[in-house]
Design a protein around this motif. Structure first.
Motif, PDB file in Angstrom:
ATOM      1  N   THR A 333       0.767  -1.258  -0.037  1.00  0.00           N
ATOM      2  CA  THR A 333       0.027  -0.011   0.044  1.00  0.00           C
ATOM      3  C   THR A 333       0.824   1.306  -0.022  1.00  0.00           C
ATOM      4  O   THR A 333       0.437   2.437  -0.620  1.00  0.00           O
ATOM      5  CB  THR A 333      -0.854   0.110   1.189  1.00  0.00           C
ATOM      6  N   LEU A 334       2.017   1.238   0.523  1.00  0.00           N
ATOM      7  CA  LEU A 334       3.019   2.273   0.587  1.00  0.00           C
ATOM      8  C   LEU A 334       3.485   2.398  -0.781  1.00  0.00           C
ATOM      9  O   LEU A 334       3.922   3.703  -1.056  1.00  0.00           O
ATOM     10  CB  LEU A 334       3.834   2.122   1.783  1.00  0.00           C
ATOM     11  N   LEU A 335       3.816   1.517  -1.627  1.00  0.00           N
ATOM     12  CA  LEU A 335       4.212   1.476  -2.782  1.00  0.00           C
ATOM     13  C   LEU A 335       3.408   2.170  -3.893  1.00  0.00           C
ATOM     14  O   LEU A 335       3.844   2.659  -4.893  1.00  0.00           O
ATOM     15  CB  LEU A 335       4.785   0.100  -3.264  1.00  0.00           C
ATOM     16  N   ASP A 336       2.133   2.237  -3.547  1.00  0.00           N
ATOM     17  CA  ASP A 336       1.354   2.794  -4.519  1.00  0.00           C
ATOM     18  C   ASP A 336       0.354   4.111  -3.929  1.00  0.00           C
ATOM     19  O   ASP A 336      -0.406   3.979  -2.869  1.00  0.00           O
ATOM     20  CB  ASP A 336      -0.212   2.020  -4.680  1.00  0.00           C
ATOM     21  N   PRO A 337       0.997   5.258  -4.463  1.00  0.00           N
ATOM     22  CA  PRO A 337       0.302   6.421  -3.943  1.00  0.00           C
ATOM     23  C   PRO A 337      -0.879   6.880  -4.511  1.00  0.00           C
ATOM     24  O   PRO A 337      -1.650   8.011  -4.170  1.00  0.00           O
ATOM     25  CB  PRO A 337       1.382   7.518  -4.171  1.00  0.00           C
ATOM     26  N   GLY A 338      -1.359   6.047  -5.381  1.00  0.00           N
ATOM     27  CA  GLY A 338      -2.917   6.224  -6.088  1.00  0.00           C
ATOM     28  C   GLY A 338      -2.703   7.265  -7.079  1.00  0.00           C
ATOM     29  O   GLY A 338      -3.630   7.900  -7.597  1.00  0.00           O
ATOM     30  N   ILE A 339      -1.493   7.195  -7.903  1.00  0.00           N
ATOM     31  CA  ILE A 339      -1.745   8.203  -9.121  1.00  0.00           C
ATOM     32  C   ILE A 339      -2.310   7.641 -10.260  1.00  0.00           C
ATOM     33  O   ILE A 339      -3.016   8.303 -10.707  1.00  0.00           O
ATOM     34  CB  ILE A 339       0.017   8.591  -9.392  1.00  0.00           C
ATOM     35  N   GLU A 340      -1.977   6.477 -10.675  1.00  0.00           N
ATOM     36  CA  GLU A 340      -2.795   5.914 -11.784  1.00  0.00           C
ATOM     37  C   GLU A 340      -3.005   4.273 -11.622  1.00  0.00           C
ATOM     38  O   GLU A 340      -2.549   3.768 -10.929  1.00  0.00           O
ATOM     39  CB  GLU A 340      -1.840   6.106 -12.988  1.00  0.00           C
ATOM     40  N   PRO A 341      -4.376   3.888 -12.120  1.00  0.00           N
ATOM     41  CA  PRO A 341      -4.877   2.755 -11.724  1.00  0.00           C
ATOM     42  C   PRO A 341      -3.975   1.659 -12.407  1.00  0.00           C
ATOM     43  O   PRO A 341      -3.969   0.428 -11.612  1.00  0.00           O
ATOM     44  CB  PRO A 341      -6.428   2.670 -12.162  1.00  0.00           C
ATOM     45  N   VAL A 342      -3.606   1.732 -13.499  1.00  0.00           N
ATOM     46  CA  VAL A 342      -2.856   0.479 -14.043  1.00  0.00           C
ATOM     47  C   VAL A 342      -1.607   0.293 -13.262  1.00  0.00           C
ATOM     48  O   VAL A 342      -1.226  -0.910 -12.818  1.00  0.00           O
ATOM     49  CB  VAL A 342      -2.690   0.869 -15.435  1.00  0.00           C
ATOM     50  N   SER A 343      -0.642   1.431 -13.099  1.00  0.00           N
ATOM     51  CA  SER A 343       0.462   1.360 -12.416  1.00  0.00           C
ATOM     52  C   SER A 343       0.212   1.097 -10.933  1.00  0.00           C
ATOM     53  O   SER A 343       1.127   0.323 -10.447  1.00  0.00           O
ATOM     54  CB  SER A 343       1.167   2.660 -12.445  1.00  0.00           C
ATOM     55  N   GLY A 344      -0.842   1.545 -10.205  1.00  0.00           N
ATOM     56  CA  GLY A 344      -1.114   1.233  -9.052  1.00  0.00           C
ATOM     57  C   GLY A 344      -1.482  -0.343  -8.937  1.00  0.00           C
ATOM     58  O   GLY A 344      -1.105  -0.963  -7.942  1.00  0.00           O
ATOM     59  N   LEU A 345      -2.026  -1.039 -10.022  1.00  0.00           N
ATOM     60  CA  LEU A 345      -2.325  -2.103  -9.930  1.00  0.00           C
ATOM     61  C   LEU A 345      -1.090  -3.247  -9.816  1.00  0.00           C
ATOM     62  O   LEU A 345      -0.690  -4.180  -9.231  1.00  0.00           O
ATOM     63  CB  LEU A 345      -3.399  -2.945 -10.840  1.00  0.00           C
ATOM     64  N   LEU A 346      -0.089  -2.781 -10.571  1.00  0.00           N
ATOM     65  CA  LEU A 346       1.076  -3.435 -10.737  1.00  0.00           C
ATOM     66  C   LEU A 346       1.983  -3.247  -9.464  1.00  0.00           C
ATOM     67  O   LEU A 346       2.534  -4.289  -9.044  1.00  0.00           O
ATOM     68  CB  LEU A 346       1.882  -3.188 -11.930  1.00  0.00           C
ATOM     69  N   LEU A 347       1.808  -2.108  -9.022  1.00  0.00           N
ATOM     70  CA  LEU A 347       2.671  -1.884  -7.662  1.00  0.00           C
ATOM     71  C   LEU A 347       2.092  -2.736  -6.644  1.00  0.00           C
ATOM     72  O   LEU A 347       2.839  -3.079  -5.713  1.00  0.00           O
ATOM     73  CB  LEU A 347       2.675  -0.263  -7.263  1.00  0.00           C
TER      74      LEU A 347
END
Length: 699
Positions: A333-347
């Motif tokens: 959860t710390l790796l994903d700041p919620g900038i973009e959904p696709v990159s957030g899913l991968l992170l």
């Protein structure tokens, strides 16, 4: 230090987790009880000690680090796993890793000299011929022929009983030492010992406590545990993606079989190349794919896998270790700041994806590879002599000026912004204290005659809806977008200046987090008696969103990073570009930003002063670390090519062979006896019958 930190963190987290039952079976006592806590504490200390000693005696090839670093690294990971999951599961998970490495690494806990004294034969009896190696006293035992401190496979068997997926390590146990008599049975004896030990322990656990043994087996097939967010296995990821039933089981079995087969093959190859830690990490990452359920402690196998070497440039070498260690230590959860959904899913799926890549696909370098000894060119000395003694504090190899790896920079930006968002939003929003600080700050501004917030906010509310919407949109997105654009411009057009500018930006942002945490401050629009607003009367007042994120802390106004980042953009552009019109336009950006943040009642005037102060402090940090300023113009240095080995393939060695006479950067070799020419071939210094050709470069 490692044991003290481990003891304090383990005892505290075990006390806080008494309400939750651990998933792994306990070897002693019942949960929760004082005896169990004491046993787990001793287990944690023993695991940290064993792993620290084992890694210190079997360090990654080519890594120069003090021996005390390894226990601290193990303790750091254990504390991180205890904070992210159940502490008892974290302790047992790290303990199983210690048991596996105890059987897998060639150098055990005992030094070779002690083991040699322990296993040397006695004095030859009287009347018999003395051994030829000595005068009849003692025969030294070769180090490679020393028997193990205990039978190979016992420690792995205990680990398999606790974590069945670790059975993969039975296929990569080292063979008997050189010099010993080997047969087919002796080669598979360690694996048979491990499997027999695990079967005996599981049978004993079933007889001693059938209920606990059944609960442990039931957890391996529990749908709720498999689909939990903390389960980082391939089966857990596929379940959370929506698969279920026979397709889920078939796909998981296929992925697990491919990962296990490739990991075992790669692990044996790396072990023959004497990269034992990397071999253990590759097979351990495969256990993370094969297991149905795993916790944060099972990510420990990413750490030995981080010792592998990847990349063709010196700047690429640090990408894989940084990514692996970051994913192993930080929650998804710390790796994903919620900038973009696709990159957030991968992170959010980064641990599983990295483990799968390390087990099956990443092309780790072998020790005979010419690129194994790739080294980065040291930075040039500073252009001016620093006024402070000891500056710069970083060695030359840690402050290069060449273009860094793009993937590594993206990881730094993503993780850095995630940490910034997390700390900013986790700062205590003490409303009463923040409001009192705002009143005090406004009184100071009135004393200094800087209280322009009411006048600018009044003009802003009378300006019209279009200008108000434009100002609000500017405030929410522009400062982050402009920072990214300047970073991309520096990286692509001015790579020599990129590292200096990026370090200043990161240092200023980190220092600003101290202000957010230690000095909560309400913005002008949240001070009731001032009557300042961001929206017109009749429109409900809402908190402005953070830069591309859904949450923000309203009481983190000091210092203003809108102003700090805007000044950084202007400073970076003005000191880098050669275009006069761009130098003239760059200072307008912080001026416009200042007008927007004050007019919308989101910051005080002194917040802007604080933003400039943290930027100057970031410049000082950068100067102390590297001895460089934003005004310095330093040329990029060429990346040296590694010296090829004798076993290099012809495609690489034909161009870079040291005895090529047409290389201007290679010293001429003397003629060999009986061979004319420098290259030992007839026909002069070049190739036989061919004229000399100029160097064609690196290709």
């Amino acid at each position: 230090m490692a044991l003290a930190a481990t003891a304090a963190a383990t005892w505290t987290t075990l006390g806080d987790a008494t309400a939750d039952r651990p998933a792994l079976p306990l070897l002693f006592g019942t949960w929760p009880s004082t005896a169990t806590r004491v046993g787990l504490l001793i287990t944690a200390l023993a695991a940290v000690t064993v792993l620290g000693v084992l890694i210190g005696r079997n360090p990654p090839p080519g890594v120069r680090a003090p021996a005390g670093l390894w226990p601290l690294a193990v303790a750091t990971f254990l504390i991180s796993a205890e904070l992210r999951g159940h502490p008892a599961d974290a302790v047992l998970g790290v303990a199983t890793a210690a048991l596996v490495l105890l059987d897998l690494l060639p150098r055990g806990l005992l030094p070779r000299r002690a083991r040699a004294r322990r296993f040397t034969p006695r004095r030859a009896p009287a009347g018999r011929r003395p051994p030829p190696d000595g005068p009849g006293r003692r025969t030294p035992t070769p180090p490679h022929a020393l028997p193990p401190a205990f039978p190979h496979g016992v420690a792995l068997g205990v680990a398999i009983a606790l974590h069945p997926a670790l059975v993969l390590f039975a296929a990569v146990l080292p063979p008997p030492p050189a010099g010993c008599r080997t047969t087919r049975l002796t080669r598979i004896a360690p694996a048979l010992t491990a499997l027999t030990t695990a079967a005996l322990l599981l049978a004993a656990a079933q007889l001693a406590d059938p209920a606990a043994a059944g609960a442990f087996r039931h957890r391996l097939a529990d749908h709720a545990a498999i689909g939990a967010p903390g389960n980082e296995t391939a089966l857990g990821v596929l379940t959370r993606l929506g698969l279920h039933g026979p397709p889920l089981v078939a796909l998981w079995i296929a992925v697990a079989a491919v990962a296990a087969g490739l990991a075992l093959r790669r692990g044996r190859s790396l072990a023959r190349d004497r990269q034992h830690l990397l071999a253990a990490g590759v097979v351990g990452c495969a256990t993370l794919i094969v297991a149905p359920v795993a916790g944060p402690a099972d990510l420990c196998w990413l750490l030995p896998a981080a010792s592998g070497r990847l990349g063709r440039r010196p700047e690429d070498r640090a990408l894989w270790p940084v990514v692996a260690v970051t994913v192993a230590l930080l929650p998804s959860t710390l790796l994903d700041p919620g900038i973009e959904p696709v990159s957030g899913l991968l992170l959010r799926k980064a641990p599983t994806l990295l483990a799968l890549a390390a087990a099956t696909a990443l092309p780790f370098r072998r020790r005979d590879d010419p690129l194994w000894h790739l080294s980065r060119t040291p930075a040039p000395p500073p252009l001016r002599r620093p006024p402070l003694r000891g500056v710069p504090i970083l060695p030359a190899r840690l402050r290069p000026v060449s273009r860094p790896n793009l993937g590594l920079e993206l990881v730094f930006i993503q993780v850095g912004y995630g940490v910034y968002t997390y700390i900013r939003n986790a700062a205590p929003d003490r409303v009463a204290v923040a409001t009192d600080h705002a009143r005090t700050l406004y009184g100071l501004e009135r004393t200094l005659q800087l209280d322009i917030e009411p006048a600018m906010n009044g003009w802003y509310l009378r300006s019209g809806d279009d200008l108000m919407r434009a100002a609000q949109q500017y405030y929410t997105t522009m400062h982050f977008t402009m920072v990214l654009l300047v970073l991309v411009w520096l990286y692509t057009r001015h790579p020599v200046r990129y590292r200096t500018g990026r370090t200043v930006l990161f240092a200023a942002t980190g220092l600003a987090l101290l202000g957010f945490w230690g000095y909560p401050l309400a913005p002008p629009r949240l001070v009731p008696e001032l009557g300042l607003r961001e929206n017109p009367v009749g429109v409900p007042e809402e908190a402005p969103l953070g830069a591309l994120t859904p949450l923000t802390n309203q009481y983190a106004a000091m210092p203003s990073l809108h102003i700090g980042w805007a000044c950084w953009c202007a400073l970076a552009v003005a000191t880098t570009t050669r275009r006069r019109w761009l130098r003239a336009v760059a200072p307008l950006y912080p001026v416009i930003t200042f007008a927007v943040v004050v007019a919308t009642a989101n910051h005080w005037v002194l917040d802007a002063v604080g933003g400039v102060a943290v930027l100057l402090a970031g410049c000082v940090v950068q100067y102390v670390l590297t001895g460089r300023l934003l005004l310095d113009q330093e040329p990029a240095l060429p990346v040296p090519r590694p010296a090829p080995s004798a076993a290099s393939v012809d495609g690489f060695a034909a161009r870079d062979r040291p005895d090529r006479p047409d290389r201007p950067d290679r010293p001429d070799r003397p003629d060999r006896p009986g061979q004319p020419g420098q290259s030992g071939r007839p026909g002069g210094p070049g190739r036989s019958g061919r004229p000399d050709r100029p160097d064609r470069g690196d290709g």
